[in-house]
Design a protein around this motif. Structure first.
Motif, PDB file in Angstrom:
ATOM      1  N   THR A 136      -9.103   0.995   0.944  1.00 30.03           N
ATOM      2  CA  THR A 136      -8.139   0.304   1.868  1.00 30.03           C
ATOM      3  C   THR A 136      -8.156   1.490   3.070  1.00 30.03           C
ATOM      4  O   THR A 136      -8.704   2.421   2.769  1.00 30.03           O
ATOM      5  CB  THR A 136      -6.614   0.638   1.126  1.00 30.03           C
ATOM      6  OG1 THR A 136      -6.332   2.093   0.914  1.00 30.03           O
ATOM      7  CG2 THR A 136      -6.481  -0.346  -0.063  1.00 30.03           C
TER       8      THR A 136
ATOM      9  N   LEU B 179       0.764  -1.223  -0.015  1.00 37.30           N
ATOM     10  CA  LEU B 179       0.021   0.059  -0.035  1.00 37.30           C
ATOM     11  C   LEU B 179       0.796   1.256   0.059  1.00 37.30           C
ATOM     12  O   LEU B 179       1.928   1.349   0.695  1.00 37.30           O
ATOM     13  CB  LEU B 179      -0.808  -0.253   1.193  1.00 37.30           C
ATOM     14  CG  LEU B 179      -1.828  -1.052   1.105  1.00 37.30           C
ATOM     15  CD1 LEU B 179      -2.554  -0.883   2.734  1.00 37.30           C
ATOM     16  CD2 LEU B 179      -2.720  -0.993   0.043  1.00 37.30           C
ATOM     17  N   ARG B 180       0.439   2.202  -0.883  1.00 36.75           N
ATOM     18  CA  ARG B 180       1.331   3.457  -0.956  1.00 36.75           C
ATOM     19  C   ARG B 180       0.456   4.697  -0.483  1.00 36.75           C
ATOM     20  O   ARG B 180      -0.854   4.658  -0.703  1.00 36.75           O
ATOM     21  CB  ARG B 180       1.956   3.574  -2.088  1.00 36.75           C
ATOM     22  CG  ARG B 180       1.050   3.788  -3.361  1.00 36.75           C
ATOM     23  CD  ARG B 180       1.990   3.904  -4.694  1.00 36.75           C
ATOM     24  NE  ARG B 180       0.811   3.789  -5.690  1.00 36.75           N
ATOM     25  CZ  ARG B 180       0.119   4.716  -6.228  1.00 36.75           C
ATOM     26  NH1 ARG B 180       0.197   6.058  -5.660  1.00 36.75           N
ATOM     27  NH2 ARG B 180      -0.662   4.315  -7.264  1.00 36.75           N
ATOM     28  N   PRO B 181       0.600   5.774   0.248  1.00 34.08           N
ATOM     29  CA  PRO B 181       0.064   6.901   0.485  1.00 34.08           C
ATOM     30  C   PRO B 181      -0.399   7.628  -0.521  1.00 34.08           C
ATOM     31  O   PRO B 181       0.051   7.535  -1.503  1.00 34.08           O
ATOM     32  CB  PRO B 181       0.927   7.532   1.547  1.00 34.08           C
ATOM     33  CG  PRO B 181       2.000   6.926   1.426  1.00 34.08           C
ATOM     34  CD  PRO B 181       2.181   5.887   0.683  1.00 34.08           C
ATOM     35  N   THR B 182      -1.562   8.134  -0.256  1.00 29.64           N
ATOM     36  CA  THR B 182      -2.270   9.114  -1.464  1.00 29.64           C
ATOM     37  C   THR B 182      -2.245  10.711  -0.703  1.00 29.64           C
ATOM     38  O   THR B 182      -1.603  10.725   0.418  1.00 29.64           O
ATOM     39  CB  THR B 182      -3.371   8.745  -1.564  1.00 29.64           C
ATOM     40  OG1 THR B 182      -4.333   9.163  -0.629  1.00 29.64           O
ATOM     41  CG2 THR B 182      -3.678   7.471  -2.233  1.00 29.64           C
TER      42      THR B 182
ATOM     43  N   GLY C 108      -0.042   4.533  10.887  1.00 27.97           N
ATOM     44  CA  GLY C 108      -0.628   4.002   9.658  1.00 27.97           C
ATOM     45  C   GLY C 108      -1.111   2.580   9.696  1.00 27.97           C
ATOM     46  O   GLY C 108      -1.201   2.086   8.542  1.00 27.97           O
TER      47      GLY C 108
ATOM     48  N   TRP D  56      -6.669   4.202   5.653  1.00 29.41           N
ATOM     49  CA  TRP D  56      -6.182   5.102   5.687  1.00 29.41           C
ATOM     50  C   TRP D  56      -6.038   5.819   4.235  1.00 29.41           C
ATOM     51  O   TRP D  56      -4.740   6.481   3.877  1.00 29.41           O
ATOM     52  CB  TRP D  56      -4.628   4.980   6.327  1.00 29.41           C
ATOM     53  CG  TRP D  56      -4.801   4.625   7.642  1.00 29.41           C
ATOM     54  CD1 TRP D  56      -4.232   3.719   8.344  1.00 29.41           C
ATOM     55  CD2 TRP D  56      -5.469   5.489   8.909  1.00 29.41           C
ATOM     56  NE1 TRP D  56      -4.574   3.346   9.418  1.00 29.41           N
ATOM     57  CE2 TRP D  56      -5.155   4.609   9.914  1.00 29.41           C
ATOM     58  CE3 TRP D  56      -6.074   6.590   8.971  1.00 29.41           C
ATOM     59  CZ2 TRP D  56      -5.813   4.890  11.167  1.00 29.41           C
ATOM     60  CZ3 TRP D  56      -6.537   6.992   9.803  1.00 29.41           C
ATOM     61  CH2 TRP D  56      -6.373   6.108  11.486  1.00 29.41           C
TER      62      TRP D  56
ATOM     63  N   THR E  84      -3.945  10.618   2.603  1.00 28.41           N
ATOM     64  CA  THR E  84      -3.562   9.471   3.752  1.00 28.41           C
ATOM     65  C   THR E  84      -3.167  10.300   4.998  1.00 28.41           C
ATOM     66  O   THR E  84      -3.891  10.277   5.984  1.00 28.41           O
ATOM     67  CB  THR E  84      -2.280   8.841   3.155  1.00 28.41           C
ATOM     68  OG1 THR E  84      -2.798   7.942   2.297  1.00 28.41           O
ATOM     69  CG2 THR E  84      -1.756   7.905   4.650  1.00 28.41           C
TER      70      THR E  84
ATOM     71  N   GLN F 175      -5.148   4.887   1.295  1.00 30.02           N
ATOM     72  CA  GLN F 175      -3.974   4.452   0.707  1.00 30.02           C
ATOM     73  C   GLN F 175      -4.137   3.871  -0.759  1.00 30.02           C
ATOM     74  O   GLN F 175      -5.594   3.297  -0.990  1.00 30.02           O
ATOM     75  CB  GLN F 175      -3.180   3.654   1.301  1.00 30.02           C
ATOM     76  CG  GLN F 175      -2.769   4.137   2.592  1.00 30.02           C
ATOM     77  CD  GLN F 175      -2.120   2.974   3.670  1.00 30.02           C
ATOM     78  OE1 GLN F 175      -0.830   2.892   3.349  1.00 30.02           O
ATOM     79  NE2 GLN F 175      -2.676   2.422   4.447  1.00 30.02           N
ATOM     80  N   ARG F 176      -3.391   3.495  -1.673  1.00 28.13           N
ATOM     81  CA  ARG F 176      -3.712   2.912  -2.997  1.00 28.13           C
ATOM     82  C   ARG F 176      -2.789   1.610  -2.872  1.00 28.13           C
ATOM     83  O   ARG F 176      -1.735   1.646  -2.408  1.00 28.13           O
ATOM     84  CB  ARG F 176      -3.142   3.928  -4.148  1.00 28.13           C
ATOM     85  CG  ARG F 176      -3.853   4.942  -4.282  1.00 28.13           C
ATOM     86  CD  ARG F 176      -4.986   4.729  -5.312  1.00 28.13           C
ATOM     87  NE  ARG F 176      -5.684   6.018  -5.706  1.00 28.13           N
ATOM     88  CZ  ARG F 176      -7.079   5.847  -5.956  1.00 28.13           C
ATOM     89  NH1 ARG F 176      -7.789   5.012  -5.642  1.00 28.13           N
ATOM     90  NH2 ARG F 176      -7.576   6.999  -5.811  1.00 28.13           N
ATOM     91  N   ARG F 177      -3.350   0.596  -3.626  1.00 27.66           N
ATOM     92  CA  ARG F 177      -2.631  -0.638  -3.838  1.00 27.66           C
ATOM     93  C   ARG F 177      -1.542  -0.527  -4.873  1.00 27.66           C
ATOM     94  O   ARG F 177      -1.972   0.143  -5.922  1.00 27.66           O
ATOM     95  CB  ARG F 177      -3.522  -1.961  -4.156  1.00 27.66           C
ATOM     96  CG  ARG F 177      -4.485  -1.949  -2.850  1.00 27.66           C
ATOM     97  CD  ARG F 177      -5.166  -3.465  -3.000  1.00 27.66           C
ATOM     98  NE  ARG F 177      -5.982  -3.577  -2.130  1.00 27.66           N
ATOM     99  CZ  ARG F 177      -5.847  -4.073  -0.652  1.00 27.66           C
ATOM    100  NH1 ARG F 177      -4.734  -4.358  -0.455  1.00 27.66           N
ATOM    101  NH2 ARG F 177      -6.894  -4.358  -0.059  1.00 27.66           N
TER     102      ARG F 177
END
Length: 159
Positions: free
Chosen positions: A152, A9-12, A87, A154, A15, A156-158
Motif C-alpha cells: 500500500t 488503511l491504517r498507519p504503521t 497521506g 505510505w 508511515t 500502511q496496512r489494510r
C-alpha cells in the motif's frame, strides 16, 4: 453494498517517518531544482555545452527554453511532495513518478552539460543536479520498497 468491499488503511510505525522524509526531500529537491533551473542553466553554460558536443551554439536559446520548461515542471512536481503528510494515495504516486523520472536525469542529460557546468562554476555547478537526481533515486527506492513491503502507499496496512 460496494462500501463493504473497501478496506480501510491504517498507519504503521513506518508511515509517518516515510512521509516526513518525503516532505524533507521534496523541499530540498524543489530548492535544488530552482537553483539548477535559474542559476546554473544559462545561455553561457548551454553555449559551452553545445560547442563541447560539436553542435551549433546558436541553438542555445531554444535549449534554454526547453530545459527551463522541464525544470519548472519538476519544481511543481517536487513541491507536490510537500503534501506527503496528508497521506493521500495520489500524492504518493505523483511523488514516485516525479522522483523516478528525475533520477533518470543523470542519464538523460548529456555529459557535455555537466562538463560545461563544472567548467563555469566548479563542482558547485553540478551539486544541485547531483543532490536532486541522486536524492530522487534514493527517495524513489525507499517509496517503492515500502510499496513492495506493505503493498500500500505510505507504508500502511489494510484492515
Amino acid at each position: 453494498m460496494s462500501h463493504l468491499l473497501v478496506r480501510k488503511l491504517r498507519p504503521t510505525a513506518w508511515t509517518r517517518p516515510l512521509q516526513i522524509a518525503t516532505v524533507v526531500c521534496s523541499l530540498v529537491f524543489t530548492v535544488g531544482t530552482i537553483l539548477q533551473n535559474f542559476l546554473i542553466i544559462d545561455l553561457d553554460m548551454l553555449r559551452l555545452a553545445l560547442q563541447s558536443a560539436g553542435a551549433s551554439a546558436s541553438d542555445a536559446p531554444g535549449f534554454l527554453i526547453g530545459l527551463r520548461t522541464v525544470g519548472c515542471l519538476y519544481i511543481v512536481g517536487n513541491a507536490v511532495g510537500l503534501l506527503a503528510l496528508r497521506g493521500r494515495t495520489w500524492t504518493f504516486w505523483v511523488v514516485v513518478a516525479v522522483n523516478v523520472t528525475q533520477a533518470a536525469g543523470v542519464f538523460a542529460i548529456p555529459p557535455a552539460v555537466f562538463d560545461a557546468s563544472v567548467t563555469l562554476y566548479g563542482p558547485a555547478g553540478i551539486l544541485p543536479s547531483v543532490i536532486t537526481d541522486g536524492g530522487a533515486a534514493l527517495l524513489a527506492l525507499a517509496l517503492l520498497g515500502s510499496l513492495v513491503a506493505f503493498r500500500t502507499p505510505w507504508a500502511q496496512r489494510r484492515d
